[in-house]
Structure formats: C-alpha cells, structure tokens
Design an enzyme around this catalytic site. Structure first.
Site, PDB file in Angstrom:
ATOM      1  CE  LYS A   1      -4.172  -1.990   2.022  1.00  0.00           C
ATOM      2  NZ  LYS A   1      -5.211  -1.865   3.071  1.00  0.00           N
TER       3      LYS A   1
ATOM      4  CG  ASP B   1      -8.226   0.295   3.507  1.00  0.00           C
ATOM      5  OD1 ASP B   1      -8.899  -0.579   2.934  1.00  0.00           O
ATOM      6  OD2 ASP B   1      -6.982   0.291   3.529  1.00  0.00           O
TER       7      ASP B   1
END
Length: 274
Positions: free
Chosen positions: A72, A108
């Site tokens: 990420k 997220d």
C-alpha cells in the site's frame, strides 16, 4: 456462464501473498450479478517487482487494481496522482488507470465508515478510541475525523501513536495501559491491530467500564466474530464486525473500473463469508 470478449474490462488485486484475498469473490459476484464483460483476478507480485508490474498492467489495458499487504505504501509512490483521502491515509489501496496516468485512492476509511452506518452507528456520535497505529488505523482515523468525530489513538508502542497523531491533528494519544479505564469517555472503540485474528494472540480488553451503548468495531474478519466482539455483545454493547468493511471498501473501485456502483447486501455477505 459468462464468456469474456476482446473488449472485456480487467482488474485485479495485487499482494504478496494474495491467495488469502477475498476480493476476487466480491468482485466476481458483482460481475456475475450485473452481467458485465469483465474479470477480476488475483495477482501475486513480489515487492521488488511491484512498480514495474503496476506500470505494465496499465500498459496492458487493465482498468485498475486493488492493492493489499505489503504494497500500500509502494502504491502511493508509484501513482502519478493521489486523491486527498489517500494523501491523508499515507497509502493507496485502489489504483485507477486513466489516460492521464495512474490515479491512487484509499477506500479503507470509506469502507469502515460505510460499515458503521450499515450497522446503525453514527460515526460522529461521539469520541472514538482507536487501538493500533498502522496503515489501517491512519485511514480509519482520517475518515472518522472527516465524518466529524474526535479521535484518540492508543498503541502498544506509544511513539508510533504519537507520530500518527502528529500527522492527523487534532488527534490525541492515550497510553496502552489506560485503554480499559478510559472507555467511559468514548462512544466508539475500534480495533485495527491483528490481535484476535486467526493464529494471533487475543486482544486483552476489559469492556466493563464502557459507556452504555458504545459501539465496538473490529476490522479483523477471520474469525468473523472475534473474542472482542463476543465480549462486547455479552456486555450489551454494539458489535460491528470487520467483513462489512472489506465489502464496502470494494464499492468505489468496482464503480471506477466497471462503470456500475454495486450493492453490499446479505447475499454478498454470505457468499464472501462462506
């Protein structure tokens, strides 16, 4: 059975390893449901190859990809453009390939807040205590702040919590040893650590001092009901499981790649949980 054509839209999930990912099941269900000419595939990519593979996927005509552990932060670096959500989260989990380059997003926090609301929990109802100080904690803290909540960070290594709080003002820091005693001051408790996950130690957390009606969210979804959530239910609190966050965070990427905004519903939950 769907048959792909030469015009099929392609996306996938990049991780190392990636065999555990439930994202292909999520997106595959939506592709079938909407009869879309497209495919979503798992892509195991070692860290040293990540930047080159991402660029190659864009050149090969992929619409984009999800990014999972451990990529990420690397995904943030490879993007030509990142949105404000990704910038505040310091990481990217959704890549969209456009004629203008590689666009990075972080969904997220969106997925977490959407899952709270799906459980009838208002993210801005009161202060939130977040356990952990990693990438998930940062994305969730930023999203809760954007929703209007006051955020306090609590981590076993306090220096990491303090660094994260400095990056997300006006977040505060609570010592790890004080987490249970302080629960009466919060409307929401969030576990972003791996404690309680399969093959990991449990999260030791006494909820006896929690304020009445406090929501307890755990982003762990293996097992679906963690010991923390069982304890919360036994104390009359409001448990919020982690699988819903995974489902909701997938919605914006699917919409960007395949042109349809999908629904998170009970059928999808059962398919992915199976």
């Amino acid at each position: 059975m769907r048959l792909l054509t030469g015009s099929a839209r392609l996306a996938g999930v990049i991780g190392w390893p990636v065999s555990h990912s439930r994202s292909p099941r999520i997106h595959g269900t939506w592709l079938e449901r909407h009869g879309i000419d497209g495919a979503y595939v798992p892509l195991p990519v070692a860290p040293e190859h990540f930047p080159a593979v991402v660029r190659a996927l864009a050149q090969a005509g992929f619409a984009g990809a999800n990014v999972t552990i451990p990529h990420k932060e690397a995904a943030f670096a490879v993007c030509d453009h990142v949105d404000e959500t990704a910038r505040r989260a310091g990481a990217v989990n959704t890549l969209v390939f456009t004629p203008q380059g590689i666009e990075g997003r972080n969904t997220d926090g969106y997925g977490f807040v959407a899952n709270l609301r799906a459980h009838g929990v208002d993210p801005a109802a009161g202060p939130a205590l977040i356990l952990g100080a990693g990438g998930a904690a940062r994305a969730i803290a930023a999203a809760l702040q954007e929703a209007g909540a006051e955020v306090t960070l609590c981590n076993r290594t306090q220096d990491r919590a303090e660094a994260l709080a400095a990056a997300l003002p006006p977040a505060r820091v609570l010592p790890w040893a004080s987490r249970a005693a302080a629960l009466a001051d919060y409307a929401l408790l969030v576990n972003t650590t791996a404690l309680g996950m399969v093959h990991n130690p449990p999260l030791e957390m006494d909820l006896g001092r929690a304020s009445a009606g406090m929501a307890v969210a755990d982003i762990v979804y293996a097992p679906l009901e963690t010991a923390l959530l069982k304890h919360a239910a036994a104390c009359g609190l409001r448990p919020v499981e982690g699988l819903g966050m995974l489902l909701h965070q997938a919605v914006p990427g699917f919409a960007a790649w395949f042109g349809v905004t999908p629904q998170v519903d009970a059928e999808l939950y059962q398919i992915v949980a199976a």
